[in-house]
Design a protein around this motif. Structure first.
Motif, PDB file in Angstrom:
ATOM      1  N   GLU A  27       4.685  -5.433 -14.910  1.00  0.00           N
ATOM      2  CA  GLU A  27       3.698  -6.249 -15.632  1.00  0.00           C
ATOM      3  C   GLU A  27       2.954  -7.182 -14.672  1.00  0.00           C
ATOM      4  N   LEU A  28       3.694  -7.783 -13.735  1.00  0.00           N
ATOM      5  CA  LEU A  28       3.048  -8.654 -12.749  1.00  0.00           C
ATOM      6  C   LEU A  28       2.082  -7.867 -11.872  1.00  0.00           C
ATOM      7  N   GLY A  29       2.489  -6.670 -11.479  1.00  0.00           N
ATOM      8  CA  GLY A  29       1.607  -5.835 -10.667  1.00  0.00           C
ATOM      9  C   GLY A  29       0.334  -5.479 -11.403  1.00  0.00           C
ATOM     10  N   ILE A  30       0.445  -5.151 -12.677  1.00  0.00           N
ATOM     11  CA  ILE A  30      -0.725  -4.830 -13.490  1.00  0.00           C
ATOM     12  C   ILE A  30      -1.651  -6.041 -13.582  1.00  0.00           C
ATOM     13  N   LEU A  31      -1.085  -7.215 -13.846  1.00  0.00           N
ATOM     14  CA  LEU A  31      -1.897  -8.425 -13.951  1.00  0.00           C
ATOM     15  C   LEU A  31      -2.582  -8.745 -12.627  1.00  0.00           C
ATOM     16  N   ARG A  32      -1.870  -8.550 -11.516  1.00  0.00           N
ATOM     17  CA  ARG A  32      -2.487  -8.794 -10.196  1.00  0.00           C
ATOM     18  C   ARG A  32      -3.684  -7.871  -9.981  1.00  0.00           C
ATOM     19  N   ALA A  46      -2.854   2.880 -13.637  1.00  0.00           N
ATOM     20  CA  ALA A  46      -1.730   3.804 -13.468  1.00  0.00           C
ATOM     21  C   ALA A  46      -1.714   4.380 -12.057  1.00  0.00           C
ATOM     22  N   ALA A  47      -2.900   4.684 -11.514  1.00  0.00           N
ATOM     23  CA  ALA A  47      -2.974   5.220 -10.153  1.00  0.00           C
ATOM     24  C   ALA A  47      -2.473   4.198  -9.144  1.00  0.00           C
ATOM     25  N   ALA A  53       2.418   7.154 -15.843  1.00  0.00           N
ATOM     26  CA  ALA A  53       1.250   6.661 -16.574  1.00  0.00           C
ATOM     27  C   ALA A  53       1.648   6.207 -17.974  1.00  0.00           C
ATOM     28  N   GLN A  54       2.632   6.865 -18.558  1.00  0.00           N
ATOM     29  CA  GLN A  54       3.095   6.483 -19.896  1.00  0.00           C
ATOM     30  C   GLN A  54       3.723   5.093 -19.875  1.00  0.00           C
ATOM     31  N   ASN A  55       4.507   4.809 -18.840  1.00  0.00           N
ATOM     32  CA  ASN A  55       5.117   3.477 -18.733  1.00  0.00           C
ATOM     33  C   ASN A  55       4.061   2.401 -18.529  1.00  0.00           C
ATOM     34  N   VAL A  56       3.019   2.712 -17.759  1.00  0.00           N
ATOM     35  CA  VAL A  56       1.930   1.754 -17.567  1.00  0.00           C
ATOM     36  C   VAL A  56       1.210   1.516 -18.891  1.00  0.00           C
ATOM     37  N   GLY A  91      -9.387  -6.444 -19.076  1.00  0.00           N
ATOM     38  CA  GLY A  91      -9.716  -7.624 -18.283  1.00  0.00           C
ATOM     39  C   GLY A  91      -8.621  -8.654 -18.445  1.00  0.00           C
ATOM     40  N   LEU A  92      -8.585  -9.621 -17.547  1.00  0.00           N
ATOM     41  CA  LEU A  92      -7.555 -10.660 -17.564  1.00  0.00           C
ATOM     42  C   LEU A  92      -7.961 -11.802 -18.483  1.00  0.00           C
ATOM     43  N   THR A  93      -7.003 -12.332 -19.251  1.00  0.00           N
ATOM     44  CA  THR A  93      -7.252 -13.522 -20.050  1.00  0.00           C
ATOM     45  C   THR A  93      -6.723 -14.756 -19.311  1.00  0.00           C
ATOM     46  N   ARG A  94      -7.040 -15.920 -19.830  1.00  0.00           N
ATOM     47  CA  ARG A  94      -6.535 -17.155 -19.222  1.00  0.00           C
ATOM     48  C   ARG A  94      -5.007 -17.198 -19.283  1.00  0.00           C
ATOM     49  N   ARG A  95      -4.451 -16.651 -20.345  1.00  0.00           N
ATOM     50  CA  ARG A  95      -2.992 -16.631 -20.445  1.00  0.00           C
ATOM     51  C   ARG A  95      -2.390 -15.746 -19.355  1.00  0.00           C
TER      52      ARG A  95
END
Length: 313
Positions: A27-32, A46-47, A53-56, A91-95
């Motif tokens: 989750e942190l990697g995705i947010l980064r 996912a790439a 890809a399913q886990n992502v 896209g990223l939110t403020r949260r």
């Protein structure tokens, strides 16, 4: 169509009771990655993740339902009109940015300005931003297992600059001749990056994603935007060494990814006219289909002199 659009809008609405979530490494990697790329598709994420890809997709669903990421609403009409399924854009939110900051990440304020209003962004903005991300993901994957090449991103290139310059939009300015008169013009590339080879040689690039929405040449009202005007600004800024004075980089080339081979040819014609028939090797061109079939490093780009070259030639 309206009823179909209303149905599809439900996909962009968060449930009253979101599923449970744990913010772990994935989750942190995705947010980064979303923070870096601003708007990015689930397939691109996912790439970059490199796992299932399913886990992502599951992680993105939980992040969305809990308000850490956003699905821009501008996708609704585009997804309805296009045949087949299309990857969802996030896209990223403020949260989400707050989570990254609590984990020591430096998320710049400019990435957050208006991010909660991204749902209202037009589809052209969304598609253009995702096209930039597509190039960046392809570049990162092309050097992922190479020890001899390292990507230098914008922040690293400008890290020694004063804070006011580090955080600003990358911009080059130059006086170019329009309709017989010298006029000041500025250019903001879609991306700035460098490639360091064997910890010795460094080359720097500015990226232009051209979606074919402006003319290559313009013969009336030349104050408006057209692609040859962009090339003239880059060319003159390079001649005046604005990249050295303003950005602190010793060299740069302009990479243009456009829509079709025919449009590449039109750009080459405009460049030759601008340079008295000489062309210029500081410009490299390709179309999206050719880039999609390989990596930015392996691709043979068309230079401004009509030669086929690779980025590190």
């Amino acid at each position: 169509m309206q009823s179909g659009l209303r149905e599809r809008r439900k996909f962009f609405e968060r449930p009253e009771e979101p599923r449970a979530i744990s913010i772990r490494a994935r989750e942190l990697g995705i947010l980064r990655n979303i923070a870096r790329l601003r708007l990015v598709s689930s397939a691109q994420l996912a790439a970059l993740d490199g796992g299932s890809a399913q886990n992502v997709s599951r992680a993105l669903l939980a992040l969305f339902e809990n308000g850490y990421v956003e699905r821009p609403l501008a996708q609704v009409a585009d997804r309805f009109l296009q045949e087949g399924s299309r990857p969802t854009i996030y896209g990223l939110t403020r949260r989400g940015a707050g989570v990254l900051r609590r984990h020591g990440e430096d998320v710049r304020r400019r990435l957050l300005d208006g991010i909660d209003k991204e749902r209202g962004a037009g589809w052209r903005f969304v598609e253009h931003t995702v096209s930039i991300a597509e190039f960046w993901v392809a570049l990162e994957l092309s050097v992922k297992h190479r020890e001899d090449i390292r990507i230098l991103d914008r922040s690293e290139i400008l890290e020694d600059a004063p804070k006011a310059k580090r955080d600003r939009i990358v911009r080059l300015e130059a006086s170019i001749r329009l309709a017989g008169a010298l006029r000041r013009n500025s250019i903001v590339p879609d991306a700035l990056f460098g490639l360091r080879v064997n910890d010795e040689r460094e080359q720097f690039f500015m990226l232009e994603i051209d979606r074919g929405e402006m003319p290559v040449e313009r013969y009336r009202n030349m104050q408006r935007t057209y692609f040859a005007k962009k090339m003239a600004t880059y060319h003159e800024a390079s001649r005046q060494k604005r990249h050295v004075h303003d950005l602190g980089i010793p060299n740069f080339r302009v990479l243009t990814v456009t829509t079709t081979p025919r449009r590449v040819d039109q750009m080459l014609v405009a460049l030759r006219a601008m340079t008295g028939g000489r062309g210029s090797n500081m410009f490299l061109f390709t179309d999206a289909a050719r880039l999609h079939g390989t990596s930015p490093l392996n691709l043979r780009w068309v230079s401004g002199k009509g030669e086929l070259v690779r980025l590190l030639d």
